[in-house]
Design a protein around this motif. Sequence first.
Motif, PDB file in Angstrom:
ATOM      1  N   ASP A  46       0.811  -1.222   0.147  1.00  0.00           N
ATOM      2  CA  ASP A  46       0.204   0.060   0.085  1.00  0.00           C
ATOM      3  C   ASP A  46       0.770   1.564   0.024  1.00  0.00           C
ATOM      4  OD1 ASP A  46      -2.175  -1.588   0.063  1.00  0.00           O
ATOM      5  OD2 ASP A  46      -2.556  -1.488   2.062  1.00  0.00           O
TER       6      ASP A  46
ATOM      7  N   ASN B 233       3.086   3.545  -1.930  1.00  0.00           N
ATOM      8  CA  ASN B 233       3.508   3.653  -3.249  1.00  0.00           C
ATOM      9  C   ASN B 233       4.654   4.662  -3.426  1.00  0.00           C
ATOM     10  OD1 ASN B 233       3.017   6.037  -5.902  1.00  0.00           O
ATOM     11  ND2 ASN B 233       2.130   3.996  -6.324  1.00  0.00           N
TER      12      ASN B 233
ATOM     13  N   LYS C 163       5.981   6.778  -5.656  1.00  0.00           N
ATOM     14  CA  LYS C 163       5.718   8.255  -5.973  1.00  0.00           C
ATOM     15  C   LYS C 163       5.316   9.035  -4.804  1.00  0.00           C
ATOM     16  CE  LYS C 163       2.812  11.029  -9.102  1.00  0.00           C
ATOM     17  NZ  LYS C 163       1.814  11.199 -10.005  1.00  0.00           N
TER      18      LYS C 163
ATOM     19  N   GLY D 109       5.311   5.728  -9.821  1.00  0.00           N
ATOM     20  CA  GLY D 109       3.811   5.765  -9.574  1.00  0.00           C
ATOM     21  C   GLY D 109       3.278   4.330  -9.721  1.00  0.00           C
ATOM     22  N   LYS D 110       3.808   3.550 -10.355  1.00  0.00           N
ATOM     23  CA  LYS D 110       3.528   2.231 -11.032  1.00  0.00           C
ATOM     24  C   LYS D 110       4.094   1.142 -10.008  1.00  0.00           C
ATOM     25  CE  LYS D 110       3.535   3.006 -15.804  1.00  0.00           C
ATOM     26  NZ  LYS D 110       4.210   3.001 -17.145  1.00  0.00           N
ATOM     27  N   HIS D 111       4.923   1.622  -9.043  1.00  0.00           N
ATOM     28  CA  HIS D 111       5.620   0.581  -8.235  1.00  0.00           C
ATOM     29  C   HIS D 111       5.060   0.891  -6.490  1.00  0.00           C
ATOM     30  CE1 HIS D 111       7.782  -1.055 -11.323  1.00  0.00           C
ATOM     31  NE2 HIS D 111       8.069   0.089 -11.902  1.00  0.00           N
ATOM     32  N   ASP D 112       5.007  -0.137  -5.997  1.00  0.00           N
ATOM     33  CA  ASP D 112       4.928  -0.202  -4.549  1.00  0.00           C
ATOM     34  C   ASP D 112       6.249  -0.621  -3.726  1.00  0.00           C
ATOM     35  OD1 ASP D 112       4.435  -2.925  -4.064  1.00  0.00           O
ATOM     36  OD2 ASP D 112       2.575  -2.618  -5.011  1.00  0.00           O
TER      37      ASP D 112
END
Length: 129
Positions: free
Chosen positions: A72, A74, A76, A121-124
């Motif tokens: 949960d 992120n 970014k 933003g595509k990765h957590d």
Amino acid sequence: MRLTLHTDYAFRVLMALALVPDQVKSVDDLAREFGVSKNHLMKVAQNLTAGGFISTVRGRNGGLRLAMPARDINLKAVAEHMEPDFNIAGCFGDEPCSFLPRCGLKGVLGQAKHAFLQTLGKHDLESIL
């Protein structure tokens, strides 16, 4: 793009805490583990706490832990919280530019910044462990 050392340490703290989700880690332990200043890491921890990414546990066996599951968090969101700005050139801030309005560099750098943040933003946190 270059992140500040403050943000670099923030990612390190988050990864270290995510690796031991059932434990707390002290700032002292993390500073020794990373070979960095305890005082600087304390500021990083305070900022991460203010952002809601980590929580503190008080007491003799206290320390830091993730405030939510790693999936949960992120990347970014962390970078945007930790970085004072993303002004990658003087023309993004308050500095006057003698090349404006004919300069196209600001648009190109703006696209690069957008792509950088979009990738984060595509990765957590879980995806980078």
